[in-house]
Design a protein around this motif. Structure first.
Motif, PDB file in Angstrom:
ATOM      1  N   GLU A   1      12.813  20.961 -25.695  1.00 17.56           N
ATOM      2  CA  GLU A   1      12.050  21.790 -24.768  1.00 17.56           C
ATOM      3  C   GLU A   1      10.554  21.459 -24.822  1.00 17.56           C
ATOM      4  OE1 GLU A   1      13.039  23.833 -22.340  1.00 17.56           O
ATOM      5  OE2 GLU A   1      15.000  23.034 -22.855  1.00 17.56           O
ATOM      6  N   ILE A   2      10.049  21.200 -26.020  1.00 14.31           N
ATOM      7  CA  ILE A   2       8.628  20.838 -26.164  1.00 14.31           C
ATOM      8  C   ILE A   2       8.346  19.524 -25.446  1.00 14.31           C
ATOM      9  CG2 ILE A   2       6.844  20.123 -27.795  1.00 14.31           C
ATOM     10  CD1 ILE A   2       8.054  22.090 -29.811  1.00 14.31           C
ATOM     11  N   ILE A   3       9.195  18.532 -25.695  1.00 14.85           N
ATOM     12  CA  ILE A   3       9.009  17.209 -25.083  1.00 14.85           C
ATOM     13  C   ILE A   3       9.110  17.307 -23.564  1.00 14.85           C
ATOM     14  CG2 ILE A   3       9.989  14.897 -24.831  1.00 14.85           C
ATOM     15  CD1 ILE A   3      10.855  15.117 -27.789  1.00 14.85           C
ATOM     16  N   ARG A   4      10.092  18.051 -23.061  1.00  8.35           N
ATOM     17  CA  ARG A   4      10.269  18.168 -21.619  1.00  8.35           C
ATOM     18  C   ARG A   4       9.120  18.941 -20.975  1.00  8.35           C
ATOM     19  NH1 ARG A   4      15.243  19.602 -18.786  1.00  8.35           N
ATOM     20  NH2 ARG A   4      14.489  17.931 -17.446  1.00  8.35           N
ATOM     21  N   TYR A   5       8.578  19.920 -21.685  1.00  4.11           N
ATOM     22  CA  TYR A   5       7.446  20.681 -21.163  1.00  4.11           C
ATOM     23  C   TYR A   5       6.202  19.794 -21.079  1.00  4.11           C
ATOM     24  CZ  TYR A   5       3.739  24.145 -20.783  1.00  4.11           C
ATOM     25  OH  TYR A   5       2.642  24.865 -20.380  1.00  4.11           O
ATOM     26  N   VAL A   6       5.970  19.002 -22.139  1.00 14.02           N
ATOM     27  CA  VAL A   6       4.819  18.098 -22.144  1.00 14.02           C
ATOM     28  C   VAL A   6       4.968  17.058 -21.036  1.00 14.02           C
ATOM     29  CG1 VAL A   6       3.621  16.315 -23.476  1.00 14.02           C
ATOM     30  CG2 VAL A   6       4.331  18.441 -24.586  1.00 14.02           C
ATOM     31  N   TYR A   7       6.168  16.530 -20.886  1.00 17.77           N
ATOM     32  CA  TYR A   7       6.428  15.539 -19.835  1.00 17.77           C
ATOM     33  C   TYR A   7       6.129  16.110 -18.455  1.00 17.77           C
ATOM     34  CZ  TYR A   7       9.203  12.928 -16.415  1.00 17.77           C
ATOM     35  OH  TYR A   7       9.604  12.244 -15.296  1.00 17.77           O
ATOM     36  N   ALA A   8       6.651  17.310 -18.188  1.00 16.11           N
ATOM     37  CA  ALA A   8       6.448  17.930 -16.879  1.00 16.11           C
ATOM     38  C   ALA A   8       4.976  18.247 -16.637  1.00 16.11           C
ATOM     39  CB  ALA A   8       7.284  19.209 -16.781  1.00 16.11           C
ATOM     40  N   ASP A   9       4.303  18.708 -17.670  1.00  9.77           N
ATOM     41  CA  ASP A   9       2.891  19.069 -17.530  1.00  9.77           C
ATOM     42  C   ASP A   9       2.019  17.838 -17.304  1.00  9.77           C
ATOM     43  OD1 ASP A   9       0.712  21.149 -17.815  1.00  9.77           O
ATOM     44  OD2 ASP A   9       0.138  19.794 -19.450  1.00  9.77           O
ATOM     45  N   PHE A  10       2.361  16.739 -17.962  1.00  6.78           N
ATOM     46  CA  PHE A  10       1.532  15.534 -17.869  1.00  6.78           C
ATOM     47  C   PHE A  10       1.691  14.849 -16.512  1.00  6.78           C
ATOM     48  CE2 PHE A  10       0.623  11.022 -18.547  1.00  6.78           C
ATOM     49  CZ  PHE A  10      -0.623  11.098 -19.163  1.00  6.78           C
ATOM     50  N   PHE A  11       2.932  14.800 -16.018  1.00  5.98           N
ATOM     51  CA  PHE A  11       3.177  14.053 -14.785  1.00  5.98           C
ATOM     52  C   PHE A  11       3.214  14.927 -13.531  1.00  5.98           C
ATOM     53  CE2 PHE A  11       4.979  11.116 -17.969  1.00  5.98           C
ATOM     54  CZ  PHE A  11       4.281   9.965 -17.626  1.00  5.98           C
ATOM     55  N   GLU A  12       3.032  16.218 -13.700  1.00  5.81           N
ATOM     56  CA  GLU A  12       3.063  17.109 -12.542  1.00  5.81           C
ATOM     57  C   GLU A  12       1.940  16.759 -11.566  1.00  5.81           C
ATOM     58  OE1 GLU A  12       3.314  21.907 -11.565  1.00  5.81           O
ATOM     59  OE2 GLU A  12       2.600  21.208 -13.515  1.00  5.81           O
ATOM     60  N   ASN A  13       2.303  16.664 -10.308  1.00  8.69           N
ATOM     61  CA  ASN A  13       1.348  16.390  -9.211  1.00  8.69           C
ATOM     62  C   ASN A  13       0.734  14.988  -9.280  1.00  8.69           C
ATOM     63  OD1 ASN A  13       1.702  19.045  -8.219  1.00  8.69           O
ATOM     64  ND2 ASN A  13       0.151  19.815  -9.654  1.00  8.69           N
ATOM     65  N   GLU A  14       1.254  14.131 -10.134  1.00  5.16           N
ATOM     66  CA  GLU A  14       0.763  12.750 -10.199  1.00  5.16           C
ATOM     67  C   GLU A  14       1.532  11.897  -9.196  1.00  5.16           C
ATOM     68  OE1 GLU A  14      -1.736  11.669 -11.745  1.00  5.16           O
ATOM     69  OE2 GLU A  14      -2.196  13.258 -13.193  1.00  5.16           O
ATOM     70  N   THR A  15       0.840  11.326  -8.238  1.00  8.05           N
ATOM     71  CA  THR A  15       1.502  10.569  -7.169  1.00  8.05           C
ATOM     72  C   THR A  15       1.031   9.120  -7.057  1.00  8.05           C
ATOM     73  OG1 THR A  15      -0.147  11.346  -5.561  1.00  8.05           O
ATOM     74  CG2 THR A  15       1.871  12.661  -5.802  1.00  8.05           C
ATOM     75  N   SER A  16       0.079   8.709  -7.867  1.00 10.91           N
ATOM     76  CA  SER A  16      -0.435   7.346  -7.769  1.00 10.91           C
ATOM     77  C   SER A  16       0.615   6.346  -8.238  1.00 10.91           C
ATOM     78  CB  SER A  16      -1.707   7.195  -8.607  1.00 10.91           C
ATOM     79  OG  SER A  16      -1.415   7.285  -9.989  1.00 10.91           O
TER      80      SER A  16
END
Length: 334
Positions: free
Chosen positions: A153-168
């Motif tokens: 859950e920690i890893i998935r939360y960090v992943y989602a938070d880091f890549f959220e709204n990143e479209t480049s």
């Protein structure tokens, strides 16, 4: 020992899931958003849950080497073959100007890092998820299971938070291998959930839990999953709720109606889910899109005509499946 008898209701459920995947891929703006979210919450995870459900029939897990050998044939070999076929098909479209060079480089890169072209991401995700779950199960440790869940859950939360709204494009390149690992983590949670519910079902299953009982409980679980999928208040732990409760509800509903001839359509596509999964998205839908642009001058398939294309996709996929399964069964891990 595992029960090798094929359980019809599992195939029916997988058939419902894969048909939902095709429908949601082709439709645009027709299905109400809340229903769309609910379907999206279970249509992929149901395959993970059924994997765990089957694994729960084993008193002891198979060895890691045996698992890898078995799933290499069933998942890895199809992944590489289908990746090659998709890239070949895309190269032809690139040669005639339908795709550009950047698109081709992205597809090749995604294949190499196991992100997968189109729907092929699912195969490495399931493979990796099964390896993770096999390791945890063989340890027979509730403590290890809890630690694994927390770290996941920690890893998935960090992943989602880091890549959220990143479209480049650069961020998508960086994201691709992490996307693969994130899907593996999601897969093992679904597998564990299916395993747990199967053991609960096995413990409480009696003659009194007949078709009516399965139907009522299945409906209740689906209703709960519907609201959880749309209204779950916490960003974390969502993948432990609706994506597990929904599939179990669908499984029980399918258990209730498995003897009905009305569900034969879904039973067929459950048995041949890999065929429909791969061919509909990376091949048939592309041809539908080309046809739609050439003859109707529309940029994308949208609205109620999508249901016509959906019917066409299922029709073509059926004959493709019959042909490929007869002549090239290795494409499906057989």
């Amino acid at each position: 020992m595992a029960n090798n008898k094929r359980e019809t209701f599992l195939d029916i459920a997988k058939g419902i899931a894969i048909v939902c995947i095709v429908l949601l891929h082709i439709e645009e703006g027709v299905i109400p958003n809340r229903l769309n979210v609910f379907i999206g919450s279970f249509m992929i995870s149901l395959f993970f849950v059924t994997t765990g459900w089957l694994d729960a029939q084993r008193i002891e897990p198979i060895s890691l080497n045996e698992l890898i050998k078995k799933r290499w044939k069933q998942l890895a070999i199809p992944y590489f073959w289908w990746s090659g076929l998709i890239l070949l098909f895309d190269s032809i479209l690139w040669a005639v100007g339908y795709y550009d060079s950047i698109f081709m480089m992205k597809e090749t890169y995604k294949t190499v890092v196991l992100r997968g072209c189109g729907t092929l991401w699912f195969l490495p995700a399931l493979f990796g998820g099964e390896i993770i779950w096999n390791f945890i199960r063989r340890k027979h440790s509730v403590f290890l299971l809890c630690i694994a869940l927390i770290f996941t859950e920690i890893i998935r939360y960090v992943y989602a938070d880091f890549f959220e709204n990143e479209t480049s494009d650069m961020m998508k390149i960086i994201q691709a291998p992490f996307f693969t690992f994130d899907n593996m983590l999601s897969a093992w949670i679904g597998i564990a959930g299916g395993f747990a519910f199967r053991r609960i079902y096995q413990k409480f299953h009696t003659d009194q839990l007949n078709s009516v009982g399965c139907f009522i409980i299945g409906i209740c679980l689906c209703i709960i999953a519907y609201y959880v999928a749309n209204d779950w208040p916490f960003p974390v732990l969502w993948d432990m709720t609706a994506p597990i409760i929904g599939p179990v509800g669908v499984l029980l509903l399918c258990k209730a109606v498995e003897r009905s001839k009305m569900v034969y359509f879904f039973n067929y596509w459950g048995i041949n889910s890999m065929s429909l999964m791969v061919t509909h998205y990376s091949f048939i839908m592309v041809w539908c899109d080309i046809f739609n642009k050439l003859f109707f001058n529309q940029k994308a398939i949208a609205g109620y005509p999508a249901f016509i294309y959906f019917t066409v996709i299922i029709f073509i996929a059926y004959f493709a499946n019959v042909f490929l399964l007869k002549h090239y069964p290795f494409l499906f891990g057989k």
